[in-house]
Design a protein around this motif. Structure first.
Motif, PDB file in Angstrom:
ATOM      1  N   LEU A 130       4.873 -20.120 -45.972  1.00 13.86           N
ATOM      2  CA  LEU A 130       4.998 -18.752 -45.453  1.00 13.86           C
ATOM      3  C   LEU A 130       3.652 -18.123 -45.118  1.00 13.86           C
ATOM      4  O   LEU A 130       3.608 -17.058 -44.500  1.00 13.86           O
ATOM      5  N   PRO A 145       6.553 -15.726 -41.036  1.00 11.34           N
ATOM      6  CA  PRO A 145       7.958 -15.821 -41.457  1.00 11.34           C
ATOM      7  C   PRO A 145       8.588 -17.139 -41.017  1.00 11.34           C
ATOM      8  O   PRO A 145       8.250 -17.681 -39.957  1.00 11.34           O
ATOM      9  N   LYS A 146       9.484 -17.635 -41.867  1.00  9.16           N
ATOM     10  CA  LYS A 146      10.191 -18.884 -41.560  1.00  9.16           C
ATOM     11  C   LYS A 146      11.658 -18.750 -41.952  1.00  9.16           C
ATOM     12  O   LYS A 146      11.980 -18.232 -43.012  1.00  9.16           O
ATOM     13  N   ARG A 180      12.212 -13.873 -54.353  1.00  9.81           N
ATOM     14  CA  ARG A 180      12.702 -12.593 -53.821  1.00  9.81           C
ATOM     15  C   ARG A 180      12.803 -11.554 -54.934  1.00  9.81           C
ATOM     16  O   ARG A 180      12.364 -10.412 -54.767  1.00  9.81           O
ATOM     17  N   VAL A 226       8.216 -12.303 -51.966  1.00 11.58           N
ATOM     18  CA  VAL A 226       8.704 -12.564 -50.612  1.00 11.58           C
ATOM     19  C   VAL A 226       9.819 -11.581 -50.292  1.00 11.58           C
ATOM     20  O   VAL A 226      10.437 -11.017 -51.189  1.00 11.58           O
ATOM     21  N   THR A 227      10.052 -11.406 -49.003  1.00  5.09           N
ATOM     22  CA  THR A 227      11.180 -10.589 -48.555  1.00  5.09           C
ATOM     23  C   THR A 227      12.038 -11.451 -47.629  1.00  5.09           C
ATOM     24  O   THR A 227      11.551 -12.419 -47.043  1.00  5.09           O
ATOM     25  N   ALA A 228      13.299 -11.086 -47.527  1.00  6.27           N
ATOM     26  CA  ALA A 228      14.236 -11.820 -46.686  1.00  6.27           C
ATOM     27  C   ALA A 228      14.876 -10.868 -45.687  1.00  6.27           C
ATOM     28  O   ALA A 228      15.184  -9.726 -46.020  1.00  6.27           O
ATOM     29  N   THR A 229      15.071 -11.364 -44.464  1.00  8.01           N
ATOM     30  CA  THR A 229      15.732 -10.607 -43.412  1.00  8.01           C
ATOM     31  C   THR A 229      16.836 -11.477 -42.828  1.00  8.01           C
ATOM     32  O   THR A 229      16.594 -12.649 -42.523  1.00  8.01           O
ATOM     33  N   THR A 234      15.577 -15.243 -42.770  1.00  6.86           N
ATOM     34  CA  THR A 234      14.161 -15.534 -42.589  1.00  6.86           C
ATOM     35  C   THR A 234      13.384 -14.923 -43.746  1.00  6.86           C
ATOM     36  O   THR A 234      13.609 -13.767 -44.118  1.00  6.86           O
ATOM     37  N   TYR A 235      12.465 -15.717 -44.296  1.00  3.16           N
ATOM     38  CA  TYR A 235      11.632 -15.256 -45.412  1.00  3.16           C
ATOM     39  C   TYR A 235      10.213 -15.045 -44.933  1.00  3.16           C
ATOM     40  O   TYR A 235       9.734 -15.734 -44.023  1.00  3.16           O
ATOM     41  N   GLU A 236       9.537 -14.095 -45.579  1.00  7.18           N
ATOM     42  CA  GLU A 236       8.122 -13.877 -45.316  1.00  7.18           C
ATOM     43  C   GLU A 236       7.456 -13.355 -46.564  1.00  7.18           C
ATOM     44  O   GLU A 236       8.116 -12.832 -47.474  1.00  7.18           O
TER      45      GLU A 236
END
Length: 112
Positions: free
Chosen positions: A28, A32-33, A57, A62-65, A72-74
């Protein structure tokens, strides 16, 4: 009574103490991946990756969208990149010292 800072730091480092989590954070660093890319790069069971992503998380590192079916995580902040770079520098020194010891051992080993 609030948790002492040293305990909070220990909890933080315990959270980092899994190879899959470290690999996710390394991946990451470049941005974002989606989960499918992480899964392809890490080559673990989807359930294992899911568990490790959940830990990251929950910790807030990390955050997730979600967009449709893609998650997608970043990284939550740039400090993680600095932490990983510091770990690489420390490991480089530690491993270099071990290599020096190994070379010295080989030099001083009695011939057979």
């Amino acid at each position: 009574m609030p948790m002492p800072l040293y305990e909070a730091k220990a909890d933080f480092f315990r959270m980092l103490g899994h190879p899959v989590r470290i690999r996710v954070l390394e991946l990451l660093q470049d941005g974002p991946k989606p989960v499918r890319e992480l899964l392809a790069a890490i080559e673990v069971e989807p359930s294992n990756l899911s568990q490790q992503l959940a830990v990251l998380r929950r910790s807030g590192i990390v955050t997730a969208t979600r967009t449709g079916t893609t998650v997608t995580y970043e990284l939550a902040g740039g400090d993680v990149v600095e932490l990983l770079a510091a770990a690489r520098r420390i490991l480089s020194v530690l491993l270099a010292d071990r290599q020096d010891l190994l070379e010295e051992l080989r030099r001083t080993q009695a011939p057979r």
